[in-house]
Design a protein around this motif. Sequence first.
Motif, PDB file in Angstrom:
ATOM      1  N   PHE A 152       6.348  16.252  14.176  1.00 47.77           N
ATOM      2  CA  PHE A 152       5.431  17.386  14.282  1.00 47.77           C
ATOM      3  C   PHE A 152       3.987  16.924  14.449  1.00 47.77           C
ATOM      4  CE2 PHE A 152       8.948  19.464  11.873  1.00 47.77           C
ATOM      5  CZ  PHE A 152       9.285  20.406  12.846  1.00 47.77           C
ATOM      6  N   GLY A 153       3.807  15.820  15.156  1.00 48.42           N
ATOM      7  CA  GLY A 153       2.472  15.319  15.434  1.00 48.42           C
ATOM      8  C   GLY A 153       1.822  14.550  14.298  1.00 48.42           C
ATOM      9  N   ARG A 154       2.500  14.383  13.170  1.00 46.73           N
ATOM     10  CA  ARG A 154       1.936  13.666  12.030  1.00 46.73           C
ATOM     11  C   ARG A 154       2.617  12.317  11.886  1.00 46.73           C
ATOM     12  NH1 ARG A 154       1.106  17.231   6.744  1.00 46.73           N
ATOM     13  NH2 ARG A 154      -0.159  15.380   6.350  1.00 46.73           N
ATOM     14  N   THR A 155       1.832  11.329  11.516  1.00 47.37           N
ATOM     15  CA  THR A 155       2.357   9.979  11.367  1.00 47.37           C
ATOM     16  C   THR A 155       3.073   9.837  10.034  1.00 47.37           C
ATOM     17  OG1 THR A 155       0.590   9.053  12.736  1.00 47.37           O
ATOM     18  CG2 THR A 155       1.752   7.531  11.268  1.00 47.37           C
ATOM     19  N   LEU A 156       4.343   9.463  10.101  1.00 46.24           N
ATOM     20  CA  LEU A 156       5.131   9.252   8.888  1.00 46.24           C
ATOM     21  C   LEU A 156       5.090   7.801   8.440  1.00 46.24           C
ATOM     22  CD1 LEU A 156       8.346  11.335   9.687  1.00 46.24           C
ATOM     23  CD2 LEU A 156       6.290  12.054   8.468  1.00 46.24           C
ATOM     24  N   ARG A 157       5.083   6.884   9.393  1.00 45.34           N
ATOM     25  CA  ARG A 157       5.141   5.473   9.039  1.00 45.34           C
ATOM     26  C   ARG A 157       4.563   4.634  10.165  1.00 45.34           C
ATOM     27  NH1 ARG A 157      10.597   1.919   8.307  1.00 45.34           N
ATOM     28  NH2 ARG A 157      10.691   2.423  10.520  1.00 45.34           N
ATOM     29  N   GLU A 158       3.898   3.565   9.800  1.00 44.68           N
ATOM     30  CA  GLU A 158       3.456   2.562  10.756  1.00 44.68           C
ATOM     31  C   GLU A 158       4.133   1.244  10.416  1.00 44.68           C
ATOM     32  OE1 GLU A 158      -0.722   2.241  11.075  1.00 44.68           O
ATOM     33  OE2 GLU A 158      -1.005   4.235  11.932  1.00 44.68           O
ATOM     34  N   GLN A 159       4.522   0.524  11.438  1.00 46.36           N
ATOM     35  CA  GLN A 159       5.262  -0.708  11.225  1.00 46.36           C
ATOM     36  C   GLN A 159       4.771  -1.777  12.182  1.00 46.36           C
ATOM     37  OE1 GLN A 159       9.474  -0.235  11.544  1.00 46.36           O
ATOM     38  NE2 GLN A 159       9.947  -2.237  10.686  1.00 46.36           N
ATOM     39  N   GLU A 160       4.779  -3.004  11.711  1.00 43.94           N
ATOM     40  CA  GLU A 160       4.379  -4.138  12.536  1.00 43.94           C
ATOM     41  C   GLU A 160       5.419  -5.242  12.409  1.00 43.94           C
ATOM     42  OE1 GLU A 160       0.849  -7.417  12.359  1.00 43.94           O
ATOM     43  OE2 GLU A 160       0.238  -5.329  12.585  1.00 43.94           O
ATOM     44  N   THR A 161       5.864  -5.751  13.534  1.00 41.93           N
ATOM     45  CA  THR A 161       6.854  -6.817  13.566  1.00 41.93           C
ATOM     46  C   THR A 161       6.333  -7.949  14.431  1.00 41.93           C
ATOM     47  OG1 THR A 161       8.645  -5.209  13.354  1.00 41.93           O
ATOM     48  CG2 THR A 161       9.249  -7.400  14.103  1.00 41.93           C
ATOM     49  N   TYR A 162       6.421  -9.162  13.914  1.00 43.24           N
ATOM     50  CA  TYR A 162       5.974 -10.331  14.660  1.00 43.24           C
ATOM     51  C   TYR A 162       7.173 -11.215  14.973  1.00 43.24           C
ATOM     52  CZ  TYR A 162       3.627 -14.680  15.895  1.00 43.24           C
ATOM     53  OH  TYR A 162       3.220 -15.825  16.545  1.00 43.24           O
ATOM     54  N   ILE A 163       7.306 -11.614  16.234  1.00 43.58           N
ATOM     55  CA  ILE A 163       8.389 -12.499  16.672  1.00 43.58           C
ATOM     56  C   ILE A 163       7.753 -13.769  17.227  1.00 43.58           C
ATOM     57  CG2 ILE A 163      10.461 -12.729  18.082  1.00 43.58           C
ATOM     58  CD1 ILE A 163      10.517  -9.695  18.356  1.00 43.58           C
ATOM     59  N   PRO A 164       7.799 -14.883  16.490  1.00 45.03           N
ATOM     60  CA  PRO A 164       7.271 -16.137  17.049  1.00 45.03           C
ATOM     61  C   PRO A 164       8.036 -16.517  18.310  1.00 45.03           C
ATOM     62  CG  PRO A 164       7.726 -16.335  14.689  1.00 45.03           C
ATOM     63  CD  PRO A 164       8.345 -15.052  15.139  1.00 45.03           C
ATOM     64  N   VAL A 165       7.373 -17.224  19.200  1.00 42.49           N
ATOM     65  CA  VAL A 165       8.004 -17.566  20.465  1.00 42.49           C
ATOM     66  C   VAL A 165       9.239 -18.434  20.238  1.00 42.49           C
ATOM     67  CG1 VAL A 165       6.620 -19.642  20.864  1.00 42.49           C
ATOM     68  CG2 VAL A 165       7.517 -18.359  22.812  1.00 42.49           C
ATOM     69  N   GLU A 166       9.239 -19.217  19.134  1.00 42.92           N
ATOM     70  CA  GLU A 166      10.407 -20.047  18.851  1.00 42.92           C
ATOM     71  C   GLU A 166      11.622 -19.206  18.475  1.00 42.92           C
ATOM     72  OE1 GLU A 166       7.555 -20.282  17.264  1.00 42.92           O
ATOM     73  OE2 GLU A 166       6.602 -22.102  18.089  1.00 42.92           O
ATOM     74  N   SER A 167      11.381 -18.000  17.963  1.00 40.84           N
ATOM     75  CA  SER A 167      12.476 -17.125  17.542  1.00 40.84           C
ATOM     76  C   SER A 167      12.847 -16.088  18.590  1.00 40.84           C
ATOM     77  CB  SER A 167      12.086 -16.403  16.238  1.00 40.84           C
ATOM     78  OG  SER A 167      11.779 -17.320  15.218  1.00 40.84           O
ATOM     79  N   LEU A 168      12.203 -16.154  19.748  1.00 40.14           N
ATOM     80  CA  LEU A 168      12.451 -15.170  20.796  1.00 40.14           C
ATOM     81  C   LEU A 168      13.530 -15.707  21.733  1.00 40.14           C
ATOM     82  CD1 LEU A 168      11.457 -12.417  21.827  1.00 40.14           C
ATOM     83  CD2 LEU A 168       9.872 -13.647  23.311  1.00 40.14           C
ATOM     84  N   LEU A 169      14.668 -15.044  21.750  1.00 41.90           N
ATOM     85  CA  LEU A 169      15.770 -15.475  22.609  1.00 41.90           C
ATOM     86  C   LEU A 169      15.548 -15.054  24.050  1.00 41.90           C
ATOM     87  CD1 LEU A 169      18.595 -16.747  22.823  1.00 41.90           C
ATOM     88  CD2 LEU A 169      19.552 -14.472  22.351  1.00 41.90           C
ATOM     89  N   ARG A 170      15.076 -13.824  24.252  1.00 36.42           N
ATOM     90  CA  ARG A 170      14.917 -13.328  25.614  1.00 36.42           C
ATOM     91  C   ARG A 170      13.855 -12.249  25.650  1.00 36.42           C
ATOM     92  NH1 ARG A 170      19.582 -11.762  26.117  1.00 36.42           N
ATOM     93  NH2 ARG A 170      19.460  -9.475  26.169  1.00 36.42           N
ATOM     94  N   ALA A 171      13.045 -12.276  26.692  1.00 39.23           N
ATOM     95  CA  ALA A 171      12.052 -11.230  26.943  1.00 39.23           C
ATOM     96  C   ALA A 171      12.144 -10.880  28.422  1.00 39.23           C
ATOM     97  CB  ALA A 171      10.651 -11.691  26.578  1.00 39.23           C
TER      98      ALA A 171
END
Length: 426
Positions: free
Chosen positions: A306-325
């Motif tokens: 309804f236009g209101r923010t319920l949650r904000e989230q941040e996720t960091y993926i180091p390049v060593e842990s990135l399998l595919r982009a």
Amino acid sequence: MTPDHSPHAVLDELAGHPHGDDLARVVHTAAFAAADERRTTLEGGLAELVDRAGLSVADAETRFGNVIRALERGTSEGAGSATRVLLATLLARGVALSPPEGPDAEGRVAEALVWLATYTSVDALTALDAALGERAAGLWRAVAALVRRADQGALPQLGRAGAIIAAAALRGSASPDARAEAGSLVDEVRDPIVRSLLRDAVSPGRRPSRAPGASTAGGDAAQGGAGASGDEGWAEGDGRAPGRLAGELSPPPRGPVALVLLAATGILLAMHVVRLAGRFLLRYRRPAAVEISPRGVTVRSRTELFGRTLREQETYIPVESLLRATREVRYPRLGLYAGLVALGLGTYLGVSLLVDGARAGSPELLGMGALVFAFGAALDFGLSHVETAARGRCRVVLVPRKGPGVALAGIERAAADAALSRLPRA
């Protein structure tokens, strides 16, 4: 800090003091010995240092306080007091008298200064610009490298507290080199407080022309939790910045087997009905922004109802842990979906005709049913292997080695290609 208690005022005092440089060397030696031994007090071995320098307590008197007495009191000094500024400036002056030569030496000196600023009352980082001027450039680069390593968890001796102190020092410095380093770190660090400090250092009113990839989007939330959204347009407003993409989170792509099973059981239909109902009836949205740097990918998203923010989230993926982009065109599995529909319809019609033909004993109906079934299977195979390349917008898919994948929809293809090119190639 008042002008009378500034590092420049202390340096002016030391310039006219008969033992100014000797006192700086004593403070330098005592402080670095404490850093090497990981002591939070500086008085260890102080008497020997003073005797070796040929100084007395009276020789250490200044209008900002007595240097020897201040070293003896150590961390009991209040923040912003004249004696704390005195010790910080003397330490910075000691570094200027014996400046480090080369990146390795600068790294060791910077680590000691950050440790002292974090765990003792002597913060020479605030006086580096005044004491060294342009010669502090190498130390600021080393401080930025420490922030990067601490943020990655590679410097437990400094930890998060050290990264915050170092970031605050970069933020408070007037050096163009410090500002440039802060700008380059904004896209790399994942700690929200560190990033907020660095972003302030390169805010529009203070942005250096040399700062590469500086981002001005604000409003970091703690990772995985709720927070106040100080910038309402953080996901929508700066998608054209280098390495930054803005769109909306979408379900990650499913494999063909999972897709067929979900479609055959009716779960896929139910999921989409619920999702559409939430979007149009409850105004459910998941805007997101992805920041891509050579060291990793940061995904910042928020959940709206309804236009209101319920949650904000941040996720960091180091390049060593990135399998595919990868970048996927819109409807990349259109052939598979169409094939499934054709197979379903063909199977329904074919089986119906086969059953009717078996009941009536009609070879024509049996043959027609087999033909329809075969046509459905053939169409399914053909459409499943047709390449679809829709123009315009696409979806960026990030697959880590561990954990669920992330998909960001509604991205311009050119922007996606430019951002993904920042990642190192395997």
